[in-house]
Design an enzyme around this catalytic site. Structure first.
Site, PDB file in Angstrom:
ATOM      1  N   LYS A 128       0.807  -1.126  -0.034  1.00  0.00           N
ATOM      2  CA  LYS A 128       0.100   0.010   0.104  1.00  0.00           C
ATOM      3  C   LYS A 128       0.876   1.428   0.156  1.00  0.00           C
ATOM      4  CE  LYS A 128      -3.881  -2.178   2.305  1.00  0.00           C
ATOM      5  NZ  LYS A 128      -4.989  -2.075   3.302  1.00  0.00           N
ATOM      6  N   TYR A 166     -12.595  -2.284  -3.675  1.00  0.00           N
ATOM      7  CA  TYR A 166     -13.075  -2.544  -2.210  1.00  0.00           C
ATOM      8  C   TYR A 166     -14.375  -2.366  -2.233  1.00  0.00           C
ATOM      9  CZ  TYR A 166      -8.141  -2.240   0.027  1.00  0.00           C
ATOM     10  OH  TYR A 166      -7.103  -2.616   0.327  1.00  0.00           O
ATOM     11  N   PHE A 203     -15.550   3.738   6.778  1.00  0.00           N
ATOM     12  CA  PHE A 203     -13.874   4.066   6.271  1.00  0.00           C
ATOM     13  C   PHE A 203     -13.835   3.790   4.861  1.00  0.00           C
ATOM     14  CE2 PHE A 203     -14.041  -0.423   7.836  1.00  0.00           C
ATOM     15  CZ  PHE A 203     -13.596  -1.018   6.790  1.00  0.00           C
ATOM     16  N   ARG A 220      -1.505 -14.249   4.837  1.00  0.00           N
ATOM     17  CA  ARG A 220      -2.347 -13.703   5.981  1.00  0.00           C
ATOM     18  C   ARG A 220      -1.522 -13.731   7.397  1.00  0.00           C
ATOM     19  NH1 ARG A 220      -6.878 -11.686   4.465  1.00  0.00           N
ATOM     20  NH2 ARG A 220      -8.011 -11.738   6.343  1.00  0.00           N
ATOM     21  N   THR A 245      -4.994  -6.912  10.818  1.00  0.00           N
ATOM     22  CA  THR A 245      -5.363  -5.968  10.124  1.00  0.00           C
ATOM     23  C   THR A 245      -5.085  -4.684  10.837  1.00  0.00           C
ATOM     24  OG1 THR A 245      -7.292  -6.709   9.022  1.00  0.00           O
ATOM     25  CG2 THR A 245      -7.345  -4.517   9.177  1.00  0.00           C
ATOM     26  N   ARG A 271       2.680  -6.234   9.278  1.00  0.00           N
ATOM     27  CA  ARG A 271       2.026  -5.109  10.008  1.00  0.00           C
ATOM     28  C   ARG A 271       2.517  -4.640  11.408  1.00  0.00           C
ATOM     29  NH1 ARG A 271      -3.553  -7.437   7.704  1.00  0.00           N
ATOM     30  NH2 ARG A 271      -3.812  -6.179   5.698  1.00  0.00           N
ATOM     31  N   ASN A 289      -2.068   0.272   6.621  1.00  0.00           N
ATOM     32  CA  ASN A 289      -1.656  -0.974   7.247  1.00  0.00           C
ATOM     33  C   ASN A 289      -0.526  -1.859   6.180  1.00  0.00           C
ATOM     34  OD1 ASN A 289      -3.456  -1.816   5.507  1.00  0.00           O
ATOM     35  ND2 ASN A 289      -4.438  -3.133   7.155  1.00  0.00           N
ATOM     36  N   HIS A 319      -2.293  -5.451   1.601  1.00  0.00           N
ATOM     37  CA  HIS A 319      -3.501  -6.202   1.565  1.00  0.00           C
ATOM     38  C   HIS A 319      -3.078  -7.361   1.074  1.00  0.00           C
ATOM     39  CE1 HIS A 319      -7.729  -7.175   0.385  1.00  0.00           C
ATOM     40  NE2 HIS A 319      -7.109  -7.564  -0.864  1.00  0.00           N
ATOM     41  N   GLU A 370      -9.619 -11.160  -7.301  1.00  0.00           N
ATOM     42  CA  GLU A 370      -8.532  -9.986  -7.237  1.00  0.00           C
ATOM     43  C   GLU A 370      -7.511 -10.198  -8.181  1.00  0.00           C
ATOM     44  OE1 GLU A 370      -9.669  -9.064  -2.612  1.00  0.00           O
ATOM     45  OE2 GLU A 370      -7.940  -9.666  -2.909  1.00  0.00           O
TER      46      GLU A 370
END
Ligand code: CMP
Length: 139
Positions: free
Chosen positions: A10, A50, A58, A86, A92, A103, A113, A116, A127
Site C-alpha cells: 500500500k 474495495y 471508512f 495472511r 489488520t 503489519r 496498514n 492487503h 482479485e
C-alpha cells in the site's frame, strides 16, 4: 495445495521505500512473487476493488488512501499461499499484529496498514484477475 493470492503493498509502504523489505518477508516465508507491477490507482479503480466495503464508514478514506500514491500489486504463489500470506501480514490492526509480521513491523495504523492480501480462494481468483491478465501470469 499450491495456491495463488493477490497482494498489494500500500501507499504508506511504497512511500517509505519498504517494497524490498516486505518482499523479503514473503520470500522468507516460502511465498514466490510470480507477478508484480507498480501502479497508481484512480479513485474509481480503488472504489471498485474495495466495493465489498462500500457501506463501511471508512470506505471513502480507504479509497482516497489507496489512490493517493503508487501501490505494488503482486501475485504470491506457494503451498497454502492464501493463509500463509495472511500469517505473514499479521492482523489488520497493527496494534493486534503478532511479532515479526509485516503489519507489526511496518504498519502505521489500521487504515495505513502497509499490505492487503486476499482472504479466501474465491476472492483471490477475483482479485488476481482484477489486476493481471493471463499473459502476465507465467508458471
Ligand atoms: P485490507 O486488508 O486492505 O482490507 C480492507 C481495508 O480496510 C483494511 O485492510 C484496512 O486497511 C481498512 N480498514 C479496516 N478497518 C478500518 C478502519 N476502522 N479505518 C480505516 N480503514 C480501515
Amino acid at each position: 495445495a499450491i495456491e495463488r493470492t493477490l497482494s498489494i503493498i500500500k501507499p504508506d509502504a511504497t512511500r517509505r521505500n519498504l517494497t524490498g523489505k516486505i518482499n523479503a518477508k514473503f520470500e522468507e516465508a516460502g511465498l514466490r512473487i510470480v507477478a508484480q507491477k507498480r501502479i497508481k490507482l484512480s479513485m474509481g479503480q480503488a472504489g471498485k476493488f474495495y466495493e465489498v466495503h462500500k457501506e463501511r464508514p471508512f470506505y471513502g478514506e480507504l479509497c482516497e488512501f489507496m489512490a493517493s500514491e503508487p501501490v505494488v500489486v503482486q501475485v504470491l504463489e506457494g503451498e497454502g499461499a492464501i493463509l500463509k500470506n495472511r500469517e505473514v501480514m499479521g492482523a489488520t490492526n497493527p496494534a493486534d499484529a503478532a511479532e515479526g509480521t509485516i503489519r507489526k513491523e511496518y504498519a502505521l495504523s489500521v487504515g495505513e496498514n502497509s499490505v492487503h492480501g486476499s482472504d479466501a480462494p474465491e476472492t483471490a481468483a477475483q482479485e488476481i484477475s482484477f489486476f493481471f491478465s493471463g499473459l502476465e501470469l507465467v508458471g
